[in-house]
Write a protein that holds these residues in place. Structure first.
Motif, PDB file in Angstrom:
ATOM      1  N   HIS A  32       0.830  -1.210   0.000  1.00  0.00           N
ATOM      2  CA  HIS A  32       0.000   0.000   0.000  1.00  0.00           C
ATOM      3  C   HIS A  32       0.867   1.264   0.000  1.00  0.00           C
ATOM      4  O   HIS A  32       0.626   2.206  -0.765  1.00  0.00           O
ATOM      5  CB  HIS A  32      -0.915  -0.008   1.224  1.00  0.00           C
ATOM      6  N   ARG A  33       1.872   1.295   0.852  1.00  0.00           N
ATOM      7  CA  ARG A  33       2.739   2.478   0.932  1.00  0.00           C
ATOM      8  C   ARG A  33       3.458   2.722  -0.385  1.00  0.00           C
ATOM      9  O   ARG A  33       3.620   3.874  -0.816  1.00  0.00           O
ATOM     10  CB  ARG A  33       3.754   2.314   2.057  1.00  0.00           C
ATOM     11  N   ARG A  34       3.888   1.651  -1.035  1.00  0.00           N
ATOM     12  CA  ARG A  34       4.558   1.819  -2.332  1.00  0.00           C
ATOM     13  C   ARG A  34       3.587   2.336  -3.386  1.00  0.00           C
ATOM     14  O   ARG A  34       3.931   3.197  -4.204  1.00  0.00           O
ATOM     15  CB  ARG A  34       5.154   0.480  -2.787  1.00  0.00           C
ATOM     16  N   THR A  88       0.865   4.128  -3.020  1.00  0.00           N
ATOM     17  CA  THR A  88       0.333   5.477  -2.836  1.00  0.00           C
ATOM     18  C   THR A  88       1.220   6.545  -3.466  1.00  0.00           C
ATOM     19  O   THR A  88       0.759   7.677  -3.684  1.00  0.00           O
ATOM     20  CB  THR A  88       0.137   5.793  -1.338  1.00  0.00           C
ATOM     21  N   VAL A 118       2.923   1.653   9.564  1.00  0.00           N
ATOM     22  CA  VAL A 118       3.363   2.808   8.785  1.00  0.00           C
ATOM     23  C   VAL A 118       3.753   3.953   9.709  1.00  0.00           C
ATOM     24  O   VAL A 118       4.629   4.756   9.401  1.00  0.00           O
ATOM     25  CB  VAL A 118       2.270   3.214   7.791  1.00  0.00           C
ATOM     26  N   HIS A 178       7.356   4.692  10.394  1.00  0.00           N
ATOM     27  CA  HIS A 178       8.197   5.300   9.363  1.00  0.00           C
ATOM     28  C   HIS A 178       8.078   6.817   9.457  1.00  0.00           C
ATOM     29  O   HIS A 178       7.003   7.389   9.226  1.00  0.00           O
ATOM     30  CB  HIS A 178       7.761   4.814   7.978  1.00  0.00           C
ATOM     31  N   ALA A 215       6.469   8.925   6.664  1.00  0.00           N
ATOM     32  CA  ALA A 215       5.089   8.726   6.235  1.00  0.00           C
ATOM     33  C   ALA A 215       4.131   9.068   7.366  1.00  0.00           C
ATOM     34  O   ALA A 215       4.418   8.802   8.524  1.00  0.00           O
ATOM     35  CB  ALA A 215       4.881   7.272   5.807  1.00  0.00           C
ATOM     36  N   LEU A 267      -1.192   5.826   9.144  1.00  0.00           N
ATOM     37  CA  LEU A 267      -2.343   5.421   8.350  1.00  0.00           C
ATOM     38  C   LEU A 267      -3.641   5.782   9.083  1.00  0.00           C
ATOM     39  O   LEU A 267      -3.736   5.644  10.292  1.00  0.00           O
ATOM     40  CB  LEU A 267      -2.325   3.909   8.127  1.00  0.00           C
TER      41      LEU A 267
END
Length: 459
Positions: A258-260, A262, A291, A294, A297, A300
């Protein structure tokens, strides 16, 4: 069944019986059993046997239960006087059976939790219900239960049988005599694939055959139309990555993917549907915390369906931790990962999204559904991630390819739907064969008179 392995198993079951009630109470406290129905696990009937002919179907868990719903419909249409006793081993499967039975069939069906494989308990169960025939679904072979049914001359069938190469080797090396006795108790053995039929025959199954896979013929997962439209309104204009029927370890990989994603699709919504809904709170905490660790970021924004929360515009991850609603989310998704396949669990059923027009991604671990996966891949109806150290990156890459090219996703969905629709007539064929195991309607059937069987097992 008189071999050394059968005797050892019978003795072990008897010796374990005094400790098993404690085990069951612990499972009930953990939500894995229903406390008020623990007696069923000891073979107590929990109700009266219905009059007339009774077919017993044992379907261990969710997948097995769903696969026989259309078979039960076909049998009910063919034999209007037939009643059904369905045994399962999980609370989830019991709930789904109640939800998915057609209203016209429901009054003819009794559900009970299967007795644990203790000689006295299985004897109590069979003596109370006196089924005219029994059907075991897929791979649950309980020696004491099968032996007790055989002593009572209850005709048995094994349908949609599944046996992995590893399990076949273990049986062949560890207990070949017991395997031969168990499989020899079945008058009808129908495997999910020709390969499985060959394994079963090598272990002693008489006339093992493959007519197809009942999971190909299952009905599409249901969804409430009004709720589907409401969710579509809440998520309009967003790309949706679904991770369906996930197991521990898979949610973290989906969140990294998901993070990649977005970075390319900033409005992406990832929906996590844990295989076991009771994990929902822990999954939501993991989603929020993973998340959040990190620094680069933001945390979430996570919503939980079981907590009454909605997937609003600011929601990045939606944890759908309710029972029996997976059909909603397959219909909603832009692309779906079928869970149980990123970790070495063996994969969940890929035919469920195939029936609902959803592009399918699979992890490398799919041995539970090897034959359907092979057919889906050959038809271009699914993409499988190669084994490797960074499955999250592979998942993000393949999901992005589908999101980037909608026509590719549409072609995948159409190919998968064709594979899933391939064996629509199979339930009728299997129903015809099972009907032959039952006594004529005027005969009350095998197992009706206890004196005929001379049962002597004591509690």
């Amino acid at each position: 069944m008189t071999g050394p392995a059968a005797l050892l198993w019978r003795t072990a079951g008897t010796l374990a019986a005094p400790l098993l009630p404690l085990y069951l109470r612990r499972r009930a406290r953990a939500g894995h059993e229903i406390a008020e129905r623990l007696g069923e696990r000891r073979g107590c009937a929990g109700g009266a046997r219905p009059p007339g002919r009774l077919l017993w179907i044992h379907a261990a868990s969710v997948g097995e239960t769903l696969s026989v719903l259309r078979l039960m419909d076909a049998l009910a249409a063919r034999l209007p006087d037939l009643a059904f006793l369905v045994t399962t081993g999980t609370v989830t499967s019991a709930g789904l059976l109640a939800e998915r039975l057609r209203p016209a069939l429901a009054p003819r069906v009794r559900h009970r939790f299967a007795p644990l494989d203790v000689p006295a308990w299985v004897a109590r169960f069979l003596d109370a219900w006196r089924p005219d025939a029994g059907v075991f679904v897929e791979s649950e072979l309980w020696p004491n239960l099968i032996a007790a049914a055989r002593r009572r001359d209850i005709p048995l069938a094994l349908v949609n049988a599944r046996l992995s190469p590893r399990s076949a080797r273990l049986w062949a090396r560890g207990a070949p005599g017991l395997a031969r006795e168990l499989l020899g108790a079945f008058r009808l053995v129908l495997a999910q694939s020709d390969e499985v039929a060959r394994r079963l025959a090598a272990l002693g199954a008489p006339r093992a055959a493959c007519w197809g896979n009942l999971k190909y013929a299952a009905d599409p997962l249901p969804a409430d139309p009004a709720e589907l439209e409401r969710l579509r309104g809440l998520t309009a204009g967003r790309e949706i990555l679904l991770a369906a029927s996930t197991h521990p370890g898979e949610e973290a990989l989906a969140l990294v993917a998901h993070r990649r994603l977005t970075a390319i699709y900033p409005r992406l919504l990832t929906i996590l549907v844990p295989r076991h809904p009771q994990r929902g709170e822990a999954v939501a905490l993991e989603a929020d915390g993973l998340v959040g660790r990190h620094a680069e970021a933001p945390r979430l924004r996570v919503a939980r369906r079981a907590a009454g929360q909605e997937p609003g515009p600011a929601t990045a991850v939606y944890v759908a931790d309710t029972l029996g609603e997976l059909g909603l989310f397959y219909r909603l998704a832009s692309v779906a990962l079928v869970g149980g396949s990123l970790v070495p669990h063996g994969g969940q059923n890929p035919l469920e999204p195939a029936r609902l027009g959803c592009p399918i991604l699979l992890g490398p671990h799919t041995w539970n559904f090897a034959e359907p996966v092979e057919r889906l891949l050959a038809a271009g109806g699914a993409v499988q991630l190669a084994p490797g150290p960074d499955l999250a990156a592979a998942l993000a890459r393949e999901a992005a390819a589908v999101l980037r090219e909608p026509r590719r996703g549409q072609a995948m969905a159409a190919a998968a739907a064709a594979v899933a629709a391939d064996q629509a007539g199979l339930p009728d064929r299997v129903a015809e064969a099972l009907a032959e195991l039952l006594p004529p309607r005027a005969d009350r059937g095998a197992g009706q008179t206890l004196a005929a069987h001379g049962t002597t097992e004591k509690d």
